[in-house]
Structures are given as structure tokens and as C-alpha cells.
Design a protein around this motif. Structure first.
Motif, PDB file in Angstrom:
ATOM      1  N   ALA A  70       0.762  -1.385   0.047  1.00 21.25           N
ATOM      2  CA  ALA A  70      -0.123  -0.134  -0.102  1.00 21.25           C
ATOM      3  C   ALA A  70       0.861   1.249  -0.032  1.00 21.25           C
ATOM      4  CB  ALA A  70      -1.029   0.061   1.170  1.00 21.25           C
ATOM      5  N   THR A  71       2.136   1.201   0.531  1.00 23.04           N
ATOM      6  CA  THR A  71       2.837   2.387   0.420  1.00 23.04           C
ATOM      7  C   THR A  71       3.771   2.621  -0.930  1.00 23.04           C
ATOM      8  OG1 THR A  71       4.993   1.148   1.377  1.00 23.04           O
ATOM      9  CG2 THR A  71       3.180   2.008   2.766  1.00 23.04           C
ATOM     10  N   TRP A  72       3.752   1.656  -1.865  1.00 22.86           N
ATOM     11  CA  TRP A  72       4.424   1.542  -2.862  1.00 22.86           C
ATOM     12  C   TRP A  72       4.235   2.748  -3.927  1.00 22.86           C
ATOM     13  CZ3 TRP A  72       5.125  -4.033  -5.191  1.00 22.86           C
ATOM     14  CH2 TRP A  72       5.849  -4.689  -4.098  1.00 22.86           C
ATOM     15  N   GLY A  73       4.993   3.064  -4.627  1.00 26.12           N
ATOM     16  CA  GLY A  73       4.851   4.134  -5.855  1.00 26.12           C
ATOM     17  C   GLY A  73       5.696   3.772  -6.960  1.00 26.12           C
ATOM     18  N   GLU A  74       6.033   4.748  -7.721  1.00 22.32           N
ATOM     19  CA  GLU A  74       6.539   4.373  -9.416  1.00 22.32           C
ATOM     20  C   GLU A  74       7.668   3.624  -9.033  1.00 22.32           C
ATOM     21  OE1 GLU A  74       6.488   4.730 -13.160  1.00 22.32           O
ATOM     22  OE2 GLU A  74       4.886   4.792 -11.789  1.00 22.32           O
ATOM     23  N   ALA A  75       8.626   3.600  -8.121  1.00 25.70           N
ATOM     24  CA  ALA A  75       9.881   3.203  -8.040  1.00 25.70           C
ATOM     25  C   ALA A  75       9.561   1.483  -8.105  1.00 25.70           C
ATOM     26  CB  ALA A  75      10.728   3.727  -7.101  1.00 25.70           C
ATOM     27  N   GLU A  76       8.575   1.141  -7.186  1.00 27.14           N
ATOM     28  CA  GLU A  76       8.544  -0.200  -7.221  1.00 27.14           C
ATOM     29  C   GLU A  76       7.544  -0.637  -8.236  1.00 27.14           C
ATOM     30  OE1 GLU A  76       9.033   1.590  -2.944  1.00 27.14           O
ATOM     31  OE2 GLU A  76       7.674   2.005  -4.875  1.00 27.14           O
ATOM     32  N   VAL A  77       6.862   0.126  -8.901  1.00 22.97           N
ATOM     33  CA  VAL A  77       6.061  -0.416 -10.092  1.00 22.97           C
ATOM     34  C   VAL A  77       7.195  -0.596 -11.191  1.00 22.97           C
ATOM     35  CG1 VAL A  77       4.604   0.536 -11.995  1.00 22.97           C
ATOM     36  CG2 VAL A  77       3.954   0.798  -9.548  1.00 22.97           C
ATOM     37  N   ILE A  87       3.942 -11.338 -14.214  1.00 24.02           N
ATOM     38  CA  ILE A  87       3.574 -10.905 -15.308  1.00 24.02           C
ATOM     39  C   ILE A  87       3.637  -9.350 -15.383  1.00 24.02           C
ATOM     40  CG2 ILE A  87       1.327 -10.624 -16.605  1.00 24.02           C
ATOM     41  CD1 ILE A  87       2.267 -13.574 -16.126  1.00 24.02           C
ATOM     42  N   ARG A  88       4.483  -8.671 -16.546  1.00 24.56           N
ATOM     43  CA  ARG A  88       4.845  -7.386 -16.557  1.00 24.56           C
ATOM     44  C   ARG A  88       3.654  -6.628 -17.031  1.00 24.56           C
ATOM     45  NH1 ARG A  88      10.997  -8.091 -18.084  1.00 24.56           N
ATOM     46  NH2 ARG A  88       9.943  -9.750 -19.518  1.00 24.56           N
ATOM     47  N   HIS A  89       2.837  -6.209 -16.158  1.00 29.31           N
ATOM     48  CA  HIS A  89       1.777  -5.499 -16.617  1.00 29.31           C
ATOM     49  C   HIS A  89       1.293  -4.234 -15.861  1.00 29.31           C
ATOM     50  CE1 HIS A  89      -2.515  -4.553 -17.528  1.00 29.31           C
ATOM     51  NE2 HIS A  89      -2.587  -5.249 -18.620  1.00 29.31           N
ATOM     52  N   ARG A  90       1.652  -3.010 -16.245  1.00 29.56           N
ATOM     53  CA  ARG A  90       1.536  -1.964 -15.623  1.00 29.56           C
ATOM     54  C   ARG A  90       0.100  -1.616 -14.688  1.00 29.56           C
ATOM     55  NH1 ARG A  90       3.570   3.246 -14.161  1.00 29.56           N
ATOM     56  NH2 ARG A  90       5.453   2.745 -15.419  1.00 29.56           N
ATOM     57  N   GLY A  91      -0.697  -2.149 -15.468  1.00 28.70           N
ATOM     58  CA  GLY A  91      -2.244  -2.107 -15.003  1.00 28.70           C
ATOM     59  C   GLY A  91      -2.409  -2.833 -13.915  1.00 28.70           C
ATOM     60  N   LYS A  92      -2.176  -4.065 -13.940  1.00 35.28           N
ATOM     61  CA  LYS A  92      -2.148  -5.084 -12.846  1.00 35.28           C
ATOM     62  C   LYS A  92      -1.392  -4.749 -11.763  1.00 35.28           C
ATOM     63  CE  LYS A  92      -3.670  -8.684 -16.071  1.00 35.28           C
ATOM     64  NZ  LYS A  92      -3.559  -9.798 -16.703  1.00 35.28           N
ATOM     65  N   ILE A  93       0.052  -4.427 -11.909  1.00 32.19           N
ATOM     66  CA  ILE A  93       0.702  -3.904 -10.844  1.00 32.19           C
ATOM     67  C   ILE A  93       0.435  -2.715 -10.100  1.00 32.19           C
ATOM     68  CG2 ILE A  93       3.035  -3.198 -10.185  1.00 32.19           C
ATOM     69  CD1 ILE A  93       4.112  -4.951 -12.680  1.00 32.19           C
ATOM     70  N   ALA A  95      -2.822  -1.905  -9.949  1.00 27.87           N
ATOM     71  CA  ALA A  95      -4.070  -2.211  -9.308  1.00 27.87           C
ATOM     72  C   ALA A  95      -3.643  -2.916  -8.075  1.00 27.87           C
ATOM     73  CB  ALA A  95      -4.726  -3.265 -10.285  1.00 27.87           C
ATOM     74  N   THR A  96      -2.610  -3.705  -7.870  1.00 25.92           N
ATOM     75  CA  THR A  96      -2.166  -4.262  -6.744  1.00 25.92           C
ATOM     76  C   THR A  96      -1.952  -3.516  -5.606  1.00 25.92           C
ATOM     77  OG1 THR A  96      -1.349  -6.137  -8.059  1.00 25.92           O
ATOM     78  CG2 THR A  96      -0.452  -6.027  -5.758  1.00 25.92           C
ATOM     79  N   ILE A  97      -1.302  -2.099  -5.907  1.00 30.00           N
ATOM     80  CA  ILE A  97      -1.092  -1.278  -4.984  1.00 30.00           C
ATOM     81  C   ILE A  97      -2.752  -0.703  -4.364  1.00 30.00           C
ATOM     82  CG2 ILE A  97       0.084   0.918  -4.589  1.00 30.00           C
ATOM     83  CD1 ILE A  97       2.201   0.138  -6.638  1.00 30.00           C
ATOM     84  N   GLY A  98      -3.430  -0.302  -5.592  1.00 40.40           N
ATOM     85  CA  GLY A  98      -4.620   0.197  -5.052  1.00 40.40           C
ATOM     86  C   GLY A  98      -5.482  -0.945  -4.316  1.00 40.40           C
ATOM     87  N   ASN A  99      -5.147  -2.082  -4.534  1.00 38.71           N
ATOM     88  CA  ASN A  99      -6.080  -3.059  -4.095  1.00 38.71           C
ATOM     89  C   ASN A  99      -5.598  -3.641  -2.620  1.00 38.71           C
ATOM     90  OD1 ASN A  99      -7.374  -3.402  -6.223  1.00 38.71           O
ATOM     91  ND2 ASN A  99      -6.497  -5.590  -7.082  1.00 38.71           N
ATOM     92  N   ALA A 100      -4.343  -3.132  -2.470  1.00 43.88           N
ATOM     93  CA  ALA A 100      -3.534  -3.228  -0.989  1.00 43.88           C
ATOM     94  C   ALA A 100      -4.436  -2.259  -0.113  1.00 43.88           C
ATOM     95  CB  ALA A 100      -2.082  -2.934  -0.934  1.00 43.88           C
ATOM     96  N   LYS A 101      -4.520  -1.072  -0.671  1.00 45.74           N
ATOM     97  CA  LYS A 101      -5.085   0.012   0.269  1.00 45.74           C
ATOM     98  C   LYS A 101      -6.731  -0.361   0.225  1.00 45.74           C
ATOM     99  CE  LYS A 101      -1.989   3.475  -1.864  1.00 45.74           C
ATOM    100  NZ  LYS A 101      -1.916   4.438  -2.921  1.00 45.74           N
ATOM    101  N   ALA A 102      -7.290  -0.753  -0.590  1.00 44.60           N
ATOM    102  CA  ALA A 102      -8.868  -1.314  -0.336  1.00 44.60           C
ATOM    103  C   ALA A 102      -8.884  -2.392   0.549  1.00 44.60           C
ATOM    104  CB  ALA A 102      -9.494  -1.747  -1.600  1.00 44.60           C
ATOM    105  N   TYR A 103      -7.979  -3.251   0.566  1.00 47.98           N
ATOM    106  CA  TYR A 103      -7.847  -4.286   1.344  1.00 47.98           C
ATOM    107  C   TYR A 103      -7.936  -3.945   2.809  1.00 47.98           C
ATOM    108  CZ  TYR A 103      -6.018  -8.072   4.269  1.00 47.98           C
ATOM    109  OH  TYR A 103      -5.568  -8.990   5.430  1.00 47.98           O
TER     110      TYR A 103
END
Length: 193
Positions: A70-77, A87-93, A95-103
Motif C-alpha cells: 500500500a506504500t509503494w509508488g512508481e519506483a516499485e512499479v 507478469i509485467r503488466h503496469r495496470g495489474k501492478i 491495481a495491486t497497490i490500490g487493491n492493497a489500500k482497499a484491502y
């Protein structure tokens, strides 16, 4: 003893997954979140692709620790986009950050496991399919859960992804009635204790 569900195929990793994990009710919220994220990465791909890369995903995504992600930004992406083991897919990566915040929000409010299992009354749905052709790709319930997850801030969680997730985490028992895993999973339909 019957035969495994046809989708398990002949690859050992797939058979082991079918025999020991798929359809077994998962009651841990963090483990449920990890599986939902992996199912999101599967979109457009086969599950065996994800299964073979699962340990790489765990390494790349800090053991699927939502508090860290949830704390990740562009560097981690960018780091993840450079990792050939996932799987190197920017949208899914992203989304994982946003999904961590939602979780984390749901976890704090009511517990992620409680939230998800509440949709099925805290007990796994027991289907009794005779053939793979009977098994749906999605249901009205998976459609509702998908809508609610999206309202909560989740992405890559459409009705088909959610139904695959429900099957994998044992919220629904879709082992065929001829499969030797159907009854053991049915016996686990209630939470422990």
C-alpha cells in the motif's frame, strides 16, 4: 474412486494444486487477498502460468504483505515491470497497490475474510456438478461481489475473476461429484472451531 476434475490435466504442479488447494476453504483474510490478486494477474492468461510464477510473485510483492504494498509508488512499479519472473503488466501492478489500500480499509472495518465469507453466510456453497460443461464461468453472486469490490476500490476483479477466486478459495465447491476431492472439500465447508 473417481477421476480428478478434467481441468487438472497431467502436469504435476496443476494436479497438486487441484488435489491440495483448489476448493479448500480459505479463512485467512491475507491469504484470500493474495489469491484475489493472483486471479487478477491471470486475466487473459491460463492459471497454470500464474501457478508456475507464484513464488516469483511472492518475492516481487513482499510476500503479498498489503501494508507494505500500500506504500509503494512508481519506483516499485518500475522494479516489478523489470522482473521477468512475474507478469509485467503496469495496470495489474498498479491495481495491486490500490487493491492493497482497499484491502486494508476493509480489514480494519470488518476483516477481509468476514467481508467475503459474509456473501455466502459463512459457509461454502456446495455444488453438485456432474460435468465440466455444467460449471458456470460466473454467477449472479460473483457479479455482485465484483461490483461491491469495485465500489471498495478494487480493480481486476470482474465477475469471472471473482468466480474463479470463489472456486479456488473454497467459497464454492465446484469439484465435480465424481472427483475424489469433492467430499473432502464439502467436509470443510464451515470455518474451523
Amino acid at each position: 474412486m473417481g477421476e480428478r476434475c478434467g481441468w487438472a490435466g497431467s502436469e504435476p504442479i496443476y494436479r497438486d494444486y487441484h488435489d491440495t488447494e483448489w476448493g479448500v476453504p480459505e479463512w485467512d483474510g491475507r491469504a484470500l487477498w493474495e489469491k484475489l490478486i493472483l486471479d487478477g494477474f491471470q486475466a487473459g492468461l491460463s492459471w497454470i502460468t500464474i501457478l508456475k510464477k507464484r513464488e516469483n510473485f511472492r518475492a516481487a510483492f513482499a510476500g503479498f504483505d498489503p501494508e507494505v504494498i500500500a506504500t509503494w509508488g512508481e519506483a516499485e512499479v518500475l522494479r516489478c515491470l523489470a522482473d521477468p519472473g512475474i507478469i509485467r503488466h503496469r495496470g495489474k501492478i498498479e491495481a495491486t497497490i490500490g487493491n492493497a489500500k482497499a484491502y486494508l480499509k476493509i480489514e480494519e472495518e470488518q476483516g477481509f475474510a468476514n467481508y467475503l465469507w459474509g456473501y455466502v453466510g459463512g459457509e461454502a456453497i456446495q455444488n453438485r456438478w456432474a460435468t465440466m460443461a455444467e460449471v458456470p464461468a460466473f454467477t449472479p453472486l460473483s457479479t455482485q461481489i465484483s461490483k461491491d469490490l469495485k465500489k471498495a476500490g478494487f480493480r481486476f476483479c470482474g465477475p469471472t475473476i471473482v468466480y474463479a477466486f470463489m472456486q479456488a478459495t473454497g467459497m464454492v465447491n465446484d469439484h465435480l461429484i465424481t472427483c475424489p476431492e469433492h467430499e473432502p472439500c464439502a467436509a470443510l465447508r464451515l470455518p474451523p472451531g
